[in-house]
Design an enzyme around this catalytic site. Structure first.
Site, PDB file in Angstrom:
ATOM      1  N   ASN A  10      -9.171  -9.342 -24.135  1.00 17.07           N
ATOM      2  CA  ASN A  10      -8.170  -9.831 -23.186  1.00 17.07           C
ATOM      3  C   ASN A  10      -6.963 -10.525 -24.246  1.00 17.07           C
ATOM      4  O   ASN A  10      -6.774 -11.090 -24.743  1.00 17.07           O
ATOM      5  CB  ASN A  10      -8.473 -10.816 -22.007  1.00 17.07           C
ATOM      6  CG  ASN A  10      -7.316 -10.878 -21.075  1.00 17.07           C
ATOM      7  OD1 ASN A  10      -6.030 -10.774 -21.532  1.00 17.07           O
ATOM      8  ND2 ASN A  10      -7.475 -10.536 -19.872  1.00 17.07           N
ATOM      9  N   ASP A  73     -14.442 -17.287 -20.068  1.00 15.32           N
ATOM     10  CA  ASP A  73     -14.339 -16.282 -18.460  1.00 15.32           C
ATOM     11  C   ASP A  73     -13.573 -16.998 -17.375  1.00 15.32           C
ATOM     12  O   ASP A  73     -13.536 -18.078 -17.553  1.00 15.32           O
ATOM     13  CB  ASP A  73     -16.595 -16.746 -18.080  1.00 15.32           C
ATOM     14  CG  ASP A  73     -15.961 -15.545 -17.638  1.00 15.32           C
ATOM     15  OD1 ASP A  73     -16.046 -14.441 -17.327  1.00 15.32           O
ATOM     16  OD2 ASP A  73     -16.765 -15.530 -15.662  1.00 15.32           O
ATOM     17  N   SER A  74     -12.933 -16.096 -16.690  1.00 13.07           N
ATOM     18  CA  SER A  74     -11.817 -16.947 -15.921  1.00 13.07           C
ATOM     19  C   SER A  74     -12.055 -15.518 -14.621  1.00 13.07           C
ATOM     20  O   SER A  74     -12.209 -14.991 -14.493  1.00 13.07           O
ATOM     21  CB  SER A  74     -10.830 -16.367 -16.844  1.00 13.07           C
ATOM     22  OG  SER A  74     -10.214 -16.292 -17.914  1.00 13.07           O
ATOM     23  N   GLY A 157      -2.587 -10.375 -15.823  1.00  7.94           N
ATOM     24  CA  GLY A 157      -3.377 -10.192 -14.206  1.00  7.94           C
ATOM     25  C   GLY A 157      -2.769 -10.762 -12.720  1.00  7.94           C
ATOM     26  O   GLY A 157      -1.610 -10.081 -12.254  1.00  7.94           O
ATOM     27  N   ASP A 159      -0.635 -13.224 -12.382  1.00  6.68           N
ATOM     28  CA  ASP A 159       0.031 -13.932 -12.100  1.00  6.68           C
ATOM     29  C   ASP A 159       1.330 -14.040 -10.864  1.00  6.68           C
ATOM     30  O   ASP A 159       1.800 -14.527 -11.196  1.00  6.68           O
ATOM     31  CB  ASP A 159       0.680 -14.046 -13.224  1.00  6.68           C
ATOM     32  CG  ASP A 159      -0.419 -14.919 -14.500  1.00  6.68           C
ATOM     33  OD1 ASP A 159      -1.749 -16.057 -13.727  1.00  6.68           O
ATOM     34  OD2 ASP A 159      -0.647 -15.552 -15.569  1.00  6.68           O
ATOM     35  N   LYS A 179       3.520 -22.723 -17.906  1.00  4.99           N
ATOM     36  CA  LYS A 179       1.986 -22.359 -17.475  1.00  4.99           C
ATOM     37  C   LYS A 179       1.093 -23.233 -18.584  1.00  4.99           C
ATOM     38  O   LYS A 179       0.168 -23.280 -17.823  1.00  4.99           O
ATOM     39  CB  LYS A 179       2.091 -20.438 -18.128  1.00  4.99           C
ATOM     40  CG  LYS A 179       0.570 -20.206 -17.538  1.00  4.99           C
ATOM     41  CD  LYS A 179       0.506 -18.473 -17.074  1.00  4.99           C
ATOM     42  CE  LYS A 179      -1.273 -18.275 -17.080  1.00  4.99           C
ATOM     43  NZ  LYS A 179      -1.338 -16.622 -17.509  1.00  4.99           N
TER      44      LYS A 179
HETATM   45  P1  ITT Z   1     -12.907 -11.133 -21.457  1.00  7.03           P
HETATM   46  O1  ITT Z   1     -14.553 -10.717 -20.865  1.00  7.03           O
HETATM   47  O2  ITT Z   1     -13.260  -9.871 -22.815  1.00  7.03           O
HETATM   48  O3  ITT Z   1     -12.281 -12.161 -22.615  1.00  7.03           O
HETATM   49  P2  ITT Z   1     -11.589 -10.119 -19.267  1.00  7.03           P
HETATM   50  O4  ITT Z   1     -10.417  -9.963 -18.965  1.00  7.03           O
HETATM   51  O5  ITT Z   1     -12.388  -9.061 -19.136  1.00  7.03           O
HETATM   52  O6  ITT Z   1     -11.552 -10.346 -21.147  1.00  7.03           O
HETATM   53  P3  ITT Z   1     -12.715 -12.471 -17.164  1.00  7.03           P
HETATM   54  O7  ITT Z   1     -14.395 -11.463 -17.495  1.00  7.03           O
HETATM   55  O8  ITT Z   1     -12.926 -13.654 -17.623  1.00  7.03           O
HETATM   56  O9  ITT Z   1     -12.326 -11.798 -18.484  1.00  7.03           O
HETATM   57  O10 ITT Z   1     -12.252 -11.889 -16.283  1.00  7.03           O
HETATM   58  C1  ITT Z   1     -10.888 -12.613 -16.250  1.00  7.03           C
HETATM   59  C2  ITT Z   1      -9.777 -12.094 -15.215  1.00  7.03           C
HETATM   60  O11 ITT Z   1      -9.254 -13.099 -14.321  1.00  7.03           O
HETATM   61  C3  ITT Z   1      -8.938 -11.462 -15.909  1.00  7.03           C
HETATM   62  O12 ITT Z   1      -8.897  -9.293 -16.167  1.00  7.03           O
HETATM   63  C4  ITT Z   1      -7.452 -11.480 -14.681  1.00  7.03           C
HETATM   64  O13 ITT Z   1      -7.360 -10.208 -13.995  1.00  7.03           O
HETATM   65  C5  ITT Z   1      -8.081 -12.980 -14.139  1.00  7.03           C
HETATM   66  N1  ITT Z   1      -7.577 -14.051 -15.003  1.00  7.03           N
HETATM   67  C6  ITT Z   1      -7.747 -14.628 -15.725  1.00  7.03           C
HETATM   68  N2  ITT Z   1      -6.618 -16.034 -16.013  1.00  7.03           N
HETATM   69  C7  ITT Z   1      -5.825 -14.955 -15.405  1.00  7.03           C
HETATM   70  C8  ITT Z   1      -4.728 -15.709 -15.716  1.00  7.03           C
HETATM   71  O14 ITT Z   1      -4.796 -16.986 -16.298  1.00  7.03           O
HETATM   72  N3  ITT Z   1      -3.480 -15.306 -15.105  1.00  7.03           N
HETATM   73  C9  ITT Z   1      -3.739 -14.203 -14.404  1.00  7.03           C
HETATM   74  N4  ITT Z   1      -5.318 -13.284 -14.532  1.00  7.03           N
HETATM   75  C10 ITT Z   1      -6.257 -14.455 -14.809  1.00  7.03           C
END
Ligand code: ITT
Length: 202
Positions: A10, A73-74, A157, A159, A179
């Site tokens: 990401n 993971d978020s 995402g 935000d 942020k």
């Molecule tokens: P990786 O697994 O490759 O790290 P990913 O985007 O698939 O990338 P996650 O499975 O952790 O990662 O999903 C996190 C999602 O949560 C991310 O794609 C956004 O949709 C949302 N998200 C997390 N942090 C965010 C932020 O700071 N701002 C906006 N959306 C966020």
């Protein structure tokens, strides 16, 4: 611990981790020539962060440079939607679906939600696996609300629709420094830095 490999694809996360740790050399998986298959089948943010970090740690093999691996993971928990999409935030409504569409669907689902019914939070679990296999994982959050309409071009995402009461603005309207100062990722990464450097883990 000067160089860490960041186990993410990401670009939004990559940018933020580099901003928060300017003194560290952060290599992406691409920089390190790694592209392992990561099977994110955990049911919690912590499990998934550890899966990502362990998978990349294993892919490093002998790791003569002694690289540590860091993973995030978020996701966003929307109380009105029973804390969905949570760990499914990236996959919610389709991994490749534009966020302008995903965000509009969420606003539509919350059209009857008023005031405190719109509470939500971002959660980030950060996992680190050191070269010797030692593991650390912790999580942090930032509380907010789902805005009534999207605003701002920053961040990534969800935000544009995440309203931050302390700033009176949506997350995408904040500068990167603003942020990072309050975000789930910023808080969790700074705690992880203290844990790794000062041994203060909480
Ligand atoms: P990786 O697994 O490759 O790290 P990913 O985007 O698939 O990338 P996650 O499975 O952790 O990662 O999903 C996190 C999602 O949560 C991310 O794609 C956004 O949709 C949302 N998200 C997390 N942090 C965010 C932020 O700071 N701002 C906006 N959306 C966020």
């Amino acid at each position: 611990m000067e160089t860490m490999i960041l186990a993410t694809k990401n670009p939004g996360k990559t940018r933020e981790v580099k901003e928060i740790f300017p003194e560290l050399t952060i290599l992406t998986m691409g920089d390190a020539g790694l592209d392992p298959e990561i099977i994110e089948n955990g049911t919690t943010f912590e499990e998934n962060a550890l899966i990502k970090a362990r998978t990349v740690h294993q892919a490093l093999g002998e790791n003569p440079e002694g690289y540590a691996v860091i993973a995030d993971d978020s996701g966003i928990e929307i109380d009105y939607l029973g804390k969905m999409p949570g760990v499914y935030s990236a996959r919610y409504l389709g991994e490749d679906t534009p966020y302008s569409y995903k965000n509009q669907v969420i606003l539509d689902k919350l059209k009857d939600a008023k005031g405190q019914e719109r509470t939500a939070r971002y959660v980030a679990a950060i996992a680190v696996v050191l070269a010797d296999g030692t593991e650390f994982v912790l999580r942090d959050t930032v509380e907010g609300e789902i805005a009534y309409s999207p605003a701002g071009e920053g961040g990534f995402g969800y935000d544009p629709i995440f309203y931050v009461p302390s700033y009176g603005k949506n997350m995408a309207e904040l500068t990167p420094d603003e942020k990072n100062a309050i975000s789930h990722r910023g808080k969790a990464l700074r705690r992880m830095r203290q844990c790794l450097i000062d041994g203060k883990c909480w």
